[in-house]
Design an enzyme around this catalytic site. Structure first.
Site, PDB file in Angstrom:
ATOM      1  N   ASN A 232      55.933  65.053 -38.986  1.00  0.00           N
ATOM      2  CA  ASN A 232      57.167  64.396 -38.569  1.00  0.00           C
ATOM      3  C   ASN A 232      56.950  62.928 -38.221  1.00  0.00           C
ATOM      4  OD1 ASN A 232      55.730  65.754 -36.279  1.00  0.00           O
ATOM      5  ND2 ASN A 232      57.180  64.564 -35.062  1.00  0.00           N
ATOM      6  N   HIS A 233      55.695  62.512 -38.014  1.00  0.00           N
ATOM      7  CA  HIS A 233      55.430  61.107 -37.710  1.00  0.00           C
ATOM      8  C   HIS A 233      55.241  60.275 -38.973  1.00  0.00           C
ATOM      9  CE1 HIS A 233      54.727  60.842 -33.244  1.00  0.00           C
ATOM     10  NE2 HIS A 233      54.821  62.162 -33.413  1.00  0.00           N
TER      11      HIS A 233
ATOM     12  N   HIS B 287      54.276  72.184 -40.744  1.00  0.00           N
ATOM     13  CA  HIS B 287      54.224  71.238 -39.622  1.00  0.00           C
ATOM     14  C   HIS B 287      55.577  71.292 -38.923  1.00  0.00           C
ATOM     15  CE1 HIS B 287      52.302  67.645 -37.715  1.00  0.00           C
ATOM     16  NE2 HIS B 287      53.569  67.404 -37.373  1.00  0.00           N
TER      17      HIS B 287
ATOM     18  N   HIS C 227      51.538  70.335 -35.918  1.00  0.00           N
ATOM     19  CA  HIS C 227      52.523  69.758 -35.002  1.00  0.00           C
ATOM     20  C   HIS C 227      52.247  70.107 -33.542  1.00  0.00           C
ATOM     21  CE1 HIS C 227      56.181  67.883 -33.643  1.00  0.00           C
ATOM     22  NE2 HIS C 227      56.589  68.999 -33.088  1.00  0.00           N
TER      23      HIS C 227
ATOM     24  N   HIS D  65      49.933  70.538 -30.414  1.00  0.00           N
ATOM     25  CA  HIS D  65      48.689  69.821 -30.147  1.00  0.00           C
ATOM     26  C   HIS D  65      47.635  70.632 -29.411  1.00  0.00           C
ATOM     27  CE1 HIS D  65      49.912  65.350 -30.832  1.00  0.00           C
ATOM     28  NE2 HIS D  65      50.414  66.162 -31.753  1.00  0.00           N
TER      29      HIS D  65
END
Length: 601
Positions: free
Chosen positions: A142-143, A241, A269, A271
């Site tokens: 997503n980043h 993710h 995704h 952590h």
């Protein structure tokens, strides 16, 4: 989350390989959420992410893996800096190119997913012009998801690495061109099919999409996986993710909704490190969650020791071996309740000096604990023949419950005393208060309503630390009583500006919305009664808002607008900069379109 508790998992033996033939054994290095570029301008922590990635590549060479598998968020930003790209490309060239023979045979079409209009294949080691020693396969997160709408379609940093032959970018979804097409397409996942000896491996990847859409596609059985006819004879891996932990209705992906032919899901995704494979109730597949290789927030999950995973596959059997990342900066976290501490230690809750003294002692204890963790890690590595590494400054977070405390010292000033001893002296402390209505032992449920920015029981600092950007933007816009712009569309534009660093998102949305509004008003007839124009505008705006919501639910997203660290300061500056007077100016444009003066004539 998994339906199995930690105690239950302890009683379940992890999958293992029995009498594997080396000629048919595939070794894979698993990693995810490298977040290269995170905090890159910090003089102390700026190189943490790239150093961790370098260590991962070195471990891949050391363990002689067949390839590396990354499950998203290689980069922390959608548009990584030139320095980030330079260092990543240099490291990939240093550690993954060479004359070492590739022992995995590609069975699927090497041109499946290649760059349109060019002759080179999508899989880099099939290109005769490249010498690849260790292939790297990756999906986007997503980043670092694709953005833009140029002639080549949406692009991301992985596309750049792919066309240079350094990474094999997989899981990029072909987005429908229109809403009608979106109704019938769903999500198509095409595999990379590999073979080594008698072991056949199918890699299925799907880059990050909005959780709501993924949830809908899975529930509607619209996720199509193109599998071989003899799929049960293959070991099938799925890379995703998405949110695994529920943050609200349909804001996560259920674990038990994937294809029964999958053997292992590599979940990116999230952590926190959970490499040991976890079974899913009623399913035959397992889930492994490698976690991030760098801490991007000072949260409990990030304090777990960072690992990568060595995945070994033989036929339909597999095993996962966690490998610690010994170069990662140590991070310890703890919490204290000042009221309880004052009762135990005998200091006055109204004495800021005594409170500061107590907190300094606690931080010193955490620093010593972090240094001990590093020394133990170093000692284990030295015993295994590895070189000693110099001790870095640790990360420390102390969460302080200030319930019943009238005034606290400035946390930034407090941290100045730890300059040179901590990597994060400015935010070593975080303050919070217990809710009066909360009782001990009460479990917080993930599906509770989002925290409101108007909660009277919270301080400004607590609101900033807990309220999500989506909530902040939505409540601010609702309070403005927008007359021309729809709240949902404007909220999406602001989130795109904040989370995706798109400087044109708001301007583009406002221009598009006003043009559409003007056309809608014109459609009501050439003659408009000045006294009724407000009602007409309101009616058209509501119709467009409803249409936008319907398109929003149907239209696939190019990426999930989320962030591991909410950027509230950006959002606040943006919201403060939004002028209320602009509503009257925009309304005047509509009136002038019909030849009306500002006073209605």
């Amino acid at each position: 989350m998994s339906n199995h508790s930690d105690d239950e998992l302890e009683g379940i033996p992890p999958p293992t390989i029995h009498n594997g033939d080396p000629e048919s054994t595939i070794k894979i290095m698993l990693a995810t959420d490298n977040h290269i570029g995170y905090n890159e301008r910090d003089p102390i922590r700026g190189q943490d992410s790239i150093n961790a990635f370098k260590e991962i590549l070195q471990l891949a060479v050391k363990h002689d893996v067949d390839f590396i598998l990354l499950a998203g968020d290689l980069f922390h930003e959608n548009r990584p800096s030139r320095d980030c790209l330079y260092q990543v490309m240099a490291l990939l060239r240093e550690y993954t190119l060479g004359d070492r023979p590739i022992q995995i045979e590609l069975l699927s079409d090497p041109n499946d997913g290649k760059a349109a209009g060019y002759s080179f294949p999508a899989i880099n080691y099939e290109d005769p012009n490249l010498n690849i020693a260790i292939p790297v396969f990756s999906i986007h997160g997503n980043h670092d998801d694709p953005q833009g709408a140029g002639p080549e379609g949406a692009l991301c940093a992985l596309d750049m690495l792919s066309v240079t032959g350094l990474i094999n970018y997989m899981g990029k979804i072909d987005l429908p061109l229109n809403d009608a097409e979106a109704q019938n397409t769903g999500i198509a996942i095409r595999p990379v099919l590999l073979r080594k000896g008698n072991t056949r491996l199918g890699l299925y990847g799907v880059g990050n999409v909005k959780d709501q859409r993924m949830h809908f596609e899975l529930r509607s059985n619209r996720v199509r996986m193109y599998m071989p006819k003899d799929k049960d004879d293959w070991f099938n891996i799925l890379l995703i993710h998405q949110n695994r932990v529920a943050h609200g209705p349909q804001q996560s992906v259920p674990e038990g909704m994937f294809d029964d032919s999958i053997d292992l899901i590599v979940w990116g995704h999230e952590h926190d490190c959970r490499i040991i494979p976890e079974p899913v109730a009623g399913k035959r597949y397992y889930i492994t969650q490698p976690g991030s290789s760098v801490a991007t927030s000072l949260a409990d999950g990030e304090s777990l020791e960072k690992h990568v995973a060595l995945l070994t596959i033989h036929g339909k059997e597999f095993q996962l071996t966690p490998i610690p990342l010994r170069g990662v900066r140590p991070f310890v976290i703890d919490d204290v309740n000042l009221a309880e501490a004052a009762e135990k230690e005998g200091f006055d809750l109204n004495d800021k000096i005594e409170i500061a003294k107590y907190l300094k002692n606690k931080v010193n204890e955490l620093i010593d604990k972090a240094n001990e963790q590093w020394d133990e890690r170093n000692a284990r590595a030295i015993a295994e023949g590895e070189p000693e590494l110099p001790r870095p400054l640790p990360l420390v977070r102390l969460k302080v419950d200030t319930t019943d405390v009238s005034e606290m010292s400035n946390p930034v000033r407090f941290g100045q005393e730890f300059q040179g001893r901590l990597a994060n002296p400015r935010d070593v402390l975080t303050f919070h208060r217990s809710k009066k209505s909360a009782t001990r032992g009460t479990k917080v449920k993930a599906d509770q309503p989002e925290l409101s920015i108007d909660d009277p029981e919270l301080s400004v600092a607590e609101k900033l630390s807990k309220v999500r950007v989506q909530t902040l933007v939505r409540e601010y816009l609702a309070a403005q009583e927008l007359q021309l712009l729809g709240e949902v569309g404007m909220s999406d534009a602001i989130e795109m500006f904040v989370d995706k660093d798109d400087p044109h998102a708001i301007q583009t949305h406002v221009s598009t919305a006003l043009r559409s509004l003007m056309k809608g008003v014109q459609a009501n007839g050439a003659e408009v009664d000045p006294e009724n124009i407000g009602d007409i505008v309101e009616k058209v705006r509501e119709e467009q808002e409803q249409n936008y919501k319907e398109r929003r639910e149907e239209k696939p997203s190019k990426g999930k607008v989320t962030s591991d660290v909410p950027r509230f300061h950006i959002a606040f500056r943006l919201l403060i900069a939004l002028p209320g007077s602009g509503q009257g100016e925009d309304r005047g444009r509509v009136r002038r379109l019909h030849g009306l003066d500002d006073d209605g004539r």
